[in-house]
Motif scaffolding. Structure first.
Motif, PDB file in Angstrom:
ATOM      1  N   GLU A  44      47.849  47.882  45.505  1.00  0.00           N
ATOM      2  CA  GLU A  44      46.923  47.504  44.698  1.00  0.00           C
ATOM      3  C   GLU A  44      46.178  46.412  45.133  1.00  0.00           C
ATOM      4  N   LEU A  45      46.598  45.768  46.268  1.00  0.00           N
ATOM      5  CA  LEU A  45      45.592  44.701  46.919  1.00  0.00           C
ATOM      6  C   LEU A  45      45.442  44.933  48.581  1.00  0.00           C
ATOM      7  N   ARG A  46      45.157  46.455  48.846  1.00  0.00           N
ATOM      8  CA  ARG A  46      45.329  47.035  50.072  1.00  0.00           C
ATOM      9  C   ARG A  46      43.831  46.581  50.817  1.00  0.00           C
ATOM     10  N   GLY A  47      42.918  46.740  49.881  1.00  0.00           N
ATOM     11  CA  GLY A  47      41.581  46.486  50.681  1.00  0.00           C
ATOM     12  C   GLY A  47      40.664  45.506  50.238  1.00  0.00           C
ATOM     13  N   HIS A  48      39.756  45.054  51.015  1.00  0.00           N
ATOM     14  CA  HIS A  48      38.887  43.885  50.809  1.00  0.00           C
ATOM     15  C   HIS A  48      38.230  44.019  49.405  1.00  0.00           C
ATOM     16  N   GLY A  49      38.240  42.867  48.665  1.00  0.00           N
ATOM     17  CA  GLY A  49      37.643  43.081  47.358  1.00  0.00           C
ATOM     18  C   GLY A  49      38.523  43.422  46.225  1.00  0.00           C
ATOM     19  N   ASP A  50      39.613  44.070  46.683  1.00  0.00           N
ATOM     20  CA  ASP A  50      40.775  44.293  45.619  1.00  0.00           C
ATOM     21  C   ASP A  50      41.151  43.215  44.742  1.00  0.00           C
ATOM     22  N   ARG A  51      41.372  43.737  43.491  1.00  0.00           N
ATOM     23  CA  ARG A  51      41.943  42.486  42.537  1.00  0.00           C
ATOM     24  C   ARG A  51      42.735  42.764  41.674  1.00  0.00           C
ATOM     25  N   VAL A  52      43.955  41.915  41.048  1.00  0.00           N
ATOM     26  CA  VAL A  52      44.631  42.352  40.169  1.00  0.00           C
ATOM     27  C   VAL A  52      44.838  41.017  39.481  1.00  0.00           C
ATOM     28  N   HIS A  53      44.775  41.375  37.949  1.00  0.00           N
ATOM     29  CA  HIS A  53      44.676  40.094  37.152  1.00  0.00           C
ATOM     30  C   HIS A  53      45.892  40.124  36.226  1.00  0.00           C
ATOM     31  N   GLU A  69      43.085  38.582  53.603  1.00  0.00           N
ATOM     32  CA  GLU A  69      44.031  37.708  53.010  1.00  0.00           C
ATOM     33  C   GLU A  69      43.874  37.637  51.727  1.00  0.00           C
ATOM     34  N   VAL A  70      45.151  37.616  50.743  1.00  0.00           N
ATOM     35  CA  VAL A  70      45.314  37.562  49.618  1.00  0.00           C
ATOM     36  C   VAL A  70      45.630  36.072  49.009  1.00  0.00           C
ATOM     37  N   TYR A  71      44.779  35.684  47.992  1.00  0.00           N
ATOM     38  CA  TYR A  71      44.612  34.471  47.230  1.00  0.00           C
ATOM     39  C   TYR A  71      44.919  34.613  45.976  1.00  0.00           C
ATOM     40  N   CYS A  72      45.558  33.741  45.393  1.00  0.00           N
ATOM     41  CA  CYS A  72      45.929  33.585  44.002  1.00  0.00           C
ATOM     42  C   CYS A  72      45.353  32.246  43.341  1.00  0.00           C
ATOM     43  N   LEU A  73      44.770  32.490  42.312  1.00  0.00           N
ATOM     44  CA  LEU A  73      44.162  31.224  41.509  1.00  0.00           C
ATOM     45  C   LEU A  73      44.029  31.498  40.039  1.00  0.00           C
ATOM     46  N   ASP A  74      43.955  30.501  39.174  1.00  0.00           N
ATOM     47  CA  ASP A  74      43.785  30.567  37.823  1.00  0.00           C
ATOM     48  C   ASP A  74      42.596  31.378  37.232  1.00  0.00           C
ATOM     49  N   SER A  75      42.488  32.503  36.451  1.00  0.00           N
ATOM     50  CA  SER A  75      41.930  33.417  36.402  1.00  0.00           C
ATOM     51  C   SER A  75      40.342  32.642  35.670  1.00  0.00           C
ATOM     52  N   LEU A  76      40.799  31.703  34.752  1.00  0.00           N
ATOM     53  CA  LEU A  76      39.647  31.393  33.835  1.00  0.00           C
ATOM     54  C   LEU A  76      38.997  29.969  34.713  1.00  0.00           C
ATOM     55  N   TRP A 152      53.747  42.469  45.870  1.00  0.00           N
ATOM     56  CA  TRP A 152      53.070  41.134  45.995  1.00  0.00           C
ATOM     57  C   TRP A 152      53.760  40.283  45.118  1.00  0.00           C
ATOM     58  N   TYR A 153      54.200  38.906  45.567  1.00  0.00           N
ATOM     59  CA  TYR A 153      55.034  37.959  44.709  1.00  0.00           C
ATOM     60  C   TYR A 153      54.064  36.679  44.596  1.00  0.00           C
ATOM     61  N   VAL A 154      54.075  36.150  43.342  1.00  0.00           N
ATOM     62  CA  VAL A 154      53.209  34.669  43.171  1.00  0.00           C
ATOM     63  C   VAL A 154      54.460  33.865  42.570  1.00  0.00           C
ATOM     64  N   ARG A 155      54.263  32.629  43.213  1.00  0.00           N
ATOM     65  CA  ARG A 155      55.156  31.252  42.557  1.00  0.00           C
ATOM     66  C   ARG A 155      54.099  30.546  42.031  1.00  0.00           C
TER      67      ARG A 155
END
Length: 194
Positions: A44-53, A69-76, A152-155
């Motif tokens: 689901e996050l294989r390519g440049h520009g892919d996003r998961v909410h 590189e995969v980043y995670c931040l608050d959506s709003l 993919w995992y998030v803390r």
């Protein structure tokens, strides 16, 4: 205590809970360590520009693949609760930033800093002239991401001082389609699409 008015949620702000607070998707171990939680599959996050909410516990976060590189931040967005997670990615002073679609605020993917174009007074002409890109400091909460063999995992990073995006992180997400609620998959099964 809600924020009232302006279409904000009437729920208590999610940053106001005690440190030991748990949700089904985001348990805290007895030692106080917040675990990584699986939020999506690798492809689901294989390519440049892919996003998961996702809605992790009661917090909306976005995972974004930018140049591998995969980043995670608050959506709003910290400024007015706009759908930052769907914003365009722009280079601002050599740093990858999300541009909020509502007010065009620039937020770095890596650290959640607000960047802006600074000006200074030119003594010779008495006019304002560009003075480079500056940081107004961290305004958007970022979270840890880990790639494992099964996904993919998030803390969530909820320790430390309150960050401005905290006040909107638990509100309903306007403009972010295909959001997903992450549940305790050990007892309730894997990801459930909302």
């Amino acid at each position: 205590v809600g924020f009232g008015g302006g279409g904000h949620s009437s729920r208590a702000p999610c940053f106001a809970a005690p440190v030991g607070r748990c949700t089904t998707a985001d348990p805290i171990t007895p030692g106080g360590v917040r675990p990584f939680v699986k939020v999506c599959e690798l492809d689901e996050l294989r390519g440049h520009g892919d996003r998961v909410h996702v809605l992790l516990g009661d917090r909306h976060v976005s995972l974004i693949n930018h140049r591998g590189e995969v980043y995670c931040l608050d959506s709003l967005c910290y400024h007015a609760g706009g759908p930052l997670g769907i914003g365009d990615i722009e280079d601002v002073g050599g740093r990858a930033c999300l541009s909020c679609p509502w007010h065009l605020y620039k937020v770095t993917l890596e650290s959640g800093e607000k960047l802006y174009g600074s000006t200074r007074l030119d003594e010779a002409t008495g006019k304002l002239v560009p003075d480079g890109v500056k940081s107004a400091g961290v305004r958007q909460r970022t979270h840890e991401v880990e790639k494992r063999a099964d996904g993919w995992y998030v803390r969530l990073r909820l320790d430390g001082p309150i960050v401005e995006s905290d006040k909107y992180a638990c509100n309903d997400v306007p403009g972010i389609a295909k959001g997903r609620k992450v549940r305790d998959w050990s007892t309730e099964g894997p990801l459930v699409r909302v």
